[in-house]
Structures are given as structure tokens and as C-alpha cells.
Design a protein around this motif. Structure first.
Motif, mmCIF file in Angstrom:
data_model
loop_
_atom_site.group_PDB
_atom_site.id
_atom_site.type_symbol
_atom_site.label_atom_id
_atom_site.label_comp_id
_atom_site.label_asym_id
_atom_site.label_seq_id
_atom_site.Cartn_x
_atom_site.Cartn_y
_atom_site.Cartn_z
ATOM 1 N N SER A 142 50.936 26.603 0.783
ATOM 2 C CA SER A 142 52.155 26.342 1.568
ATOM 3 C C SER A 142 51.872 26.264 3.070
ATOM 4 O O SER A 142 52.619 25.627 3.823
ATOM 5 C CB SER A 142 53.197 27.430 1.299
ATOM 6 O OG SER A 142 52.692 28.681 1.682
ATOM 7 N N LYS A 143 50.771 26.900 3.526
ATOM 8 C CA LYS A 143 50.381 26.820 4.949
ATOM 9 C C LYS A 143 49.875 25.432 5.315
ATOM 10 O O LYS A 143 49.946 25.012 6.473
ATOM 11 C CB LYS A 143 49.271 27.835 5.250
ATOM 12 C CG LYS A 143 49.750 29.267 5.337
ATOM 13 C CD LYS A 143 48.584 30.173 5.728
ATOM 14 C CE LYS A 143 48.995 31.620 5.797
ATOM 15 N NZ LYS A 143 47.858 32.488 6.166
ATOM 16 N N TYR A 144 49.320 24.724 4.311
ATOM 17 C CA TYR A 144 48.686 23.420 4.573
ATOM 18 C C TYR A 144 49.463 22.268 3.941
ATOM 19 O O TYR A 144 48.892 21.332 3.401
ATOM 20 C CB TYR A 144 47.241 23.446 4.061
ATOM 21 C CG TYR A 144 46.395 24.464 4.767
ATOM 22 C CD1 TYR A 144 45.835 24.203 6.012
ATOM 23 C CD2 TYR A 144 46.195 25.735 4.209
ATOM 24 C CE1 TYR A 144 45.091 25.161 6.666
ATOM 25 C CE2 TYR A 144 45.457 26.691 4.865
ATOM 26 C CZ TYR A 144 44.892 26.402 6.091
ATOM 27 O OH TYR A 144 44.162 27.346 6.754
ATOM 28 N N ARG A 145 50.783 22.376 4.000
ATOM 29 C CA ARG A 145 51.632 21.297 3.483
ATOM 30 C C ARG A 145 51.410 20.025 4.289
ATOM 31 O O ARG A 145 51.160 20.099 5.502
ATOM 32 C CB ARG A 145 53.110 21.681 3.587
ATOM 33 C CG ARG A 145 53.504 22.744 2.598
ATOM 34 C CD ARG A 145 54.961 23.084 2.757
ATOM 35 N NE ARG A 145 55.370 24.012 1.732
ATOM 36 C CZ ARG A 145 56.538 23.961 1.102
ATOM 37 N NH1 ARG A 145 57.399 23.028 1.403
ATOM 38 N NH2 ARG A 145 56.836 24.850 0.184
ATOM 39 N N PRO A 146 51.490 18.867 3.634
ATOM 40 C CA PRO A 146 51.324 17.617 4.393
ATOM 41 C C PRO A 146 52.405 17.475 5.468
ATOM 42 O O PRO A 146 53.564 17.827 5.235
ATOM 43 C CB PRO A 146 51.469 16.520 3.326
ATOM 44 C CG PRO A 146 51.251 17.196 2.028
ATOM 45 C CD PRO A 146 51.678 18.615 2.200
ATOM 46 N N VAL B 289 39.943 24.762 5.335
ATOM 47 C CA VAL B 289 40.989 25.638 5.869
ATOM 48 C C VAL B 289 40.650 26.032 7.299
ATOM 49 O O VAL B 289 39.503 25.864 7.744
ATOM 50 C CB VAL B 289 41.159 26.915 4.999
ATOM 51 C CG1 VAL B 289 41.768 26.594 3.653
ATOM 52 C CG2 VAL B 289 39.850 27.670 4.839
ATOM 53 N N ASN B 290 41.626 26.561 7.994
ATOM 54 C CA ASN B 290 41.413 27.037 9.366
ATOM 55 C C ASN B 290 40.575 28.320 9.371
ATOM 56 O O ASN B 290 40.435 28.984 8.335
ATOM 57 C CB ASN B 290 42.758 27.288 10.045
ATOM 58 C CG ASN B 290 43.567 26.012 10.183
ATOM 59 O OD1 ASN B 290 43.015 24.909 10.268
ATOM 60 N ND2 ASN B 290 44.879 26.149 10.180
ATOM 61 N N LYS B 291 40.049 28.669 10.544
ATOM 62 C CA LYS B 291 39.138 29.824 10.654
ATOM 63 C C LYS B 291 39.794 31.133 10.223
ATOM 64 O O LYS B 291 39.155 31.983 9.613
ATOM 65 C CB LYS B 291 38.628 29.951 12.094
ATOM 66 C CG LYS B 291 37.459 29.026 12.382
ATOM 67 C CD LYS B 291 36.862 29.314 13.733
ATOM 68 C CE LYS B 291 35.643 28.412 13.982
ATOM 69 N NZ LYS B 291 35.029 28.698 15.294
ATOM 70 N N GLU B 292 41.095 31.278 10.550
ATOM 71 C CA GLU B 292 41.765 32.545 10.219
ATOM 72 C C GLU B 292 41.947 32.759 8.705
ATOM 73 O O GLU B 292 42.126 33.883 8.245
ATOM 74 C CB GLU B 292 43.133 32.641 10.921
ATOM 75 C CG GLU B 292 44.129 31.563 10.556
ATOM 76 C CD GLU B 292 44.102 30.365 11.499
ATOM 77 O OE1 GLU B 292 45.092 29.624 11.501
ATOM 78 O OE2 GLU B 292 43.091 30.194 12.216
ATOM 79 N N ASP B 293 41.885 31.663 7.926
ATOM 80 C CA ASP B 293 42.072 31.761 6.472
ATOM 81 C C ASP B 293 40.766 31.656 5.684
ATOM 82 O O ASP B 293 40.798 31.668 4.451
ATOM 83 C CB ASP B 293 43.029 30.658 5.989
ATOM 84 C CG ASP B 293 44.416 30.813 6.568
ATOM 85 O OD1 ASP B 293 44.881 31.959 6.677
ATOM 86 O OD2 ASP B 293 45.035 29.789 6.919
ATOM 87 N N GLU B 294 39.640 31.564 6.378
ATOM 88 C CA GLU B 294 38.353 31.358 5.690
ATOM 89 C C GLU B 294 37.982 32.521 4.757
ATOM 90 O O GLU B 294 37.464 32.302 3.663
ATOM 91 C CB GLU B 294 37.239 31.127 6.716
ATOM 92 C CG GLU B 294 37.187 29.690 7.200
ATOM 93 C CD GLU B 294 36.110 29.466 8.253
ATOM 94 O OE1 GLU B 294 35.427 30.443 8.628
ATOM 95 O OE2 GLU B 294 35.960 28.310 8.705
#
Length: 290
Positions: free
Chosen positions: A113-117, A226-231
Motif C-alpha cells: 500500500s506504500k508503493y501504490r501506483p 523499495v525505499n531505504k527506510e523499508d529495506e
């Protein structure tokens, strides 16, 4: 000292009973109970037995599921469910019954849901603001800022697009729906992911995947990064998925009891078989001669 008993004087033909030496204690009288009054019925209204015929009493509520004329799509999905239970399903199809557990599925969907288009209007707004800031910088005589080279990671969807990403080894995680119809659309995708070495997970269901990308349904989704905070969370999740799906498949496939699905009998068939076995056992018993 005990009182002296009085002599009993008898007259000829008569007997006198001696008096009691002590008076007996009087019993306590029980309280009088008032009988409850009977419900007085009105003679104008006669009590009649309720009837459930046509035009008489209202029928009592009962389960009418068997008498409902269900829509065609409901009938089809129920029949399909029964067929899957009765017929033996091979491992390639039966693997879609083993889905990701609830806890890992919730963490996965939170991440997705964080990476929705990005929506069309939001994208236009972002590009317009970036263009305005560059134009203002040029007017002020400042050097124009370079374009934002930061990668915007989003969830990828569309079966052809996902296939291309998996084949090129760009996909880092593939999520497949368990209830795709026809199943042939995705039946080959887990095998491709295992061959290439891409972690994949089978989840419930296609409508839930569609909600992530703003569609009614989606057969599969993929994450490229994914972004660094979610790695950290992403690495932990992919390791769990790899253990449960990529690495466990061969172990499940070799075990015939768990690899194949279906082959379950209905209630009537089970009862019929039990009755037959009982009669066979009865026939096998040695007959005792009288």
C-alpha cells in the motif's frame, strides 16, 4: 416427684379413660396460603388453535436455502468448489490452495500500500510544480535545477509486464492471487519464478490485489525495489516467503499425500461406503452352529 396416677373408676359395662398426665404442646398453625386467581377469559373471544394453511396463520421462520433460486454465478462457483473437492487435482494446481499466512500477508499488504501506483492527476500536479520551480530559478538567474533523479518505486501489475520483469530478473518479489479464473493465466508463473530465483508468494485473493493498484481485480503484482527506510522489513519478508514457497515446493511435490489435492467424498458417499464395509465385515464373521 411424679404425680400420682388417678385410679380409673369403672362402672359396670362402661370404661373410663384416665386423663393425660401432661398437656401436649400446641402445634404452630401454618400460614394460610391464598390460591392464585385464575385468568378470567373474556367470553367474547374464543381460543382457537392456530392453523398454517393458505390464508390462515403466518408460517414460522425456517431455513429456505434449499428452495432459493440462486443466480447462475453462485451455482457455478459452488459446483466448481465441489468439483475441486471431489476430483484429484495435480500439484501444479493444488499449490494455489496453500496461501501465505495471515500475519505475513498483513505485513505484505501494508508494504504494497506504500508503493501504490501514482494517480494521473497527482503525477500531473507533481510534474507541474517541478516545472514551475525550474522556471522561477531561470528567471531569478540561478542555475536551473536538474531533474529529480530519485527513483519512484511503485507496484507493477499486468501479467505480461510482470513476466518481462521476472525474465529480466528485475522483479524482487512477485505476489500471485490464489483464485484466478481461468487458472491457466498464472499456473506457469510459480515455476518461472523458481527457475529464475525470484521470490514469489500466493495470497488471497485477486480482488485484494486489485484494490492495491486501483482496479477491480489483479492476477499478480510485482515489486522492483523499495525505499531505504523499508529495506530491512522487505528483506525479512522476502526471506520468509522464499522459505515457505521457493524452497518448500520440491519437498511438498515429492510427498504424494500433500502434493495432490481433492479426492474427498461427499456425506452420502461416505455413509454408503461405511454401510457397505459394515455388511462385508458381518458376512466375514464365522457362523456359529447351534
Amino acid at each position: 416427684t411424679m404425680p400420682k396416677e388417678k385410679r380409673v373408676t369403672t362402672i359396670k359395662g362402661q370404661k373410663k379413660v384416665a386423663p393425660v398426665p401432661y398437656e401436649a404442646p400446641k402445634k404452630a398453625e401454618a400460614p394460610k396460603t391464598v390460591a392464585p386467581k385464575k385468568n378470567e377469559t373474556n367470553p367474547l373471544f374464543e381460543s382457537r388453535q392456530r392453523g398454517y394453511g393458505i390464508g390462515v396463520g403466518v408460517q414460522p421462520k425456517r431455513d429456505l436455502t434449499r428452495f432459493v433460486k440462486w443466480p447462475l454465478y453462485v451455482k457455478l462457483q459452488r459446483k466448481r468448489r465441489v468439483l475441486y473437492d471431489r476430483l484429484k487435482t495435480p500439484p501444479a494446481i493444488n499449490q494455489f490452495t496453500r496461501t501465505l499466512d495471515k500475519n505475513n500477508a498483513t505485513t505484505l499488504f501494508k508494504l504494497l500500500s506504500k508503493y501504490r501506483p501514482e494517480e494521473k492527476l497527482a503525477r500531473q500536479k507533481r510534474l507541474l510544480e517541478a516545472a514551475k520551480t525550474r522556471a522561477e530559478a531561470v528567471k531569478a538567474g540561478k542555475p536551473a535545477e536538474k531533474k529529480d533523479n530519485k527513483k519512484h518505486f511503485t507496484v507493477k501489475y499486468g501479467i505480461n509486464h510482470i513476466t518481462a520483469l521476472v525474465e529480466s530478473k528485475r522483479a524482487q518479489l512477485v505476489v500471485i492471487a490464489h483464485d484466478v479464473d481461468p487458472i491457466e493465466l498464472v499456473i506457469w508463473l510459480p515455476a518461472l519464478c523458481r527457475k529464475v530465483g525470484v521470490p514469489y508468494a500466493i495470497v488471497k485473493g485477486k480482488a485484494r490485489l486489485g484494490a492495491v493498484v486501483g482496479k477491480k481485480t489483479a492476477t499478480a503484482l510485482a515489486l522492483v525495489g523499495v525505499n531505504k527506510e523499508d529495506e530491512g522489513d522487505f528483506a525479512l519478508l522476502t526471506n520468509t516467503i522464499k522459505e515457505n514457497f521457493n524452497e518448500k515446493y520440491d519437498e511438498i511435490r515429492l510427498n504424494k499425500a500433500t502434493a495432490w489435492g481433492g479426492g474427498q467424498f461427499g456425506a452420502k458417499s461416505i455413509a454408503k461406503r461405511a454401510k457397505k464395509e459394515k455388511s462385508e465385515q458381518k458376512d466375514k464373521r464365522p457362523k456359529t452352529s447351534a
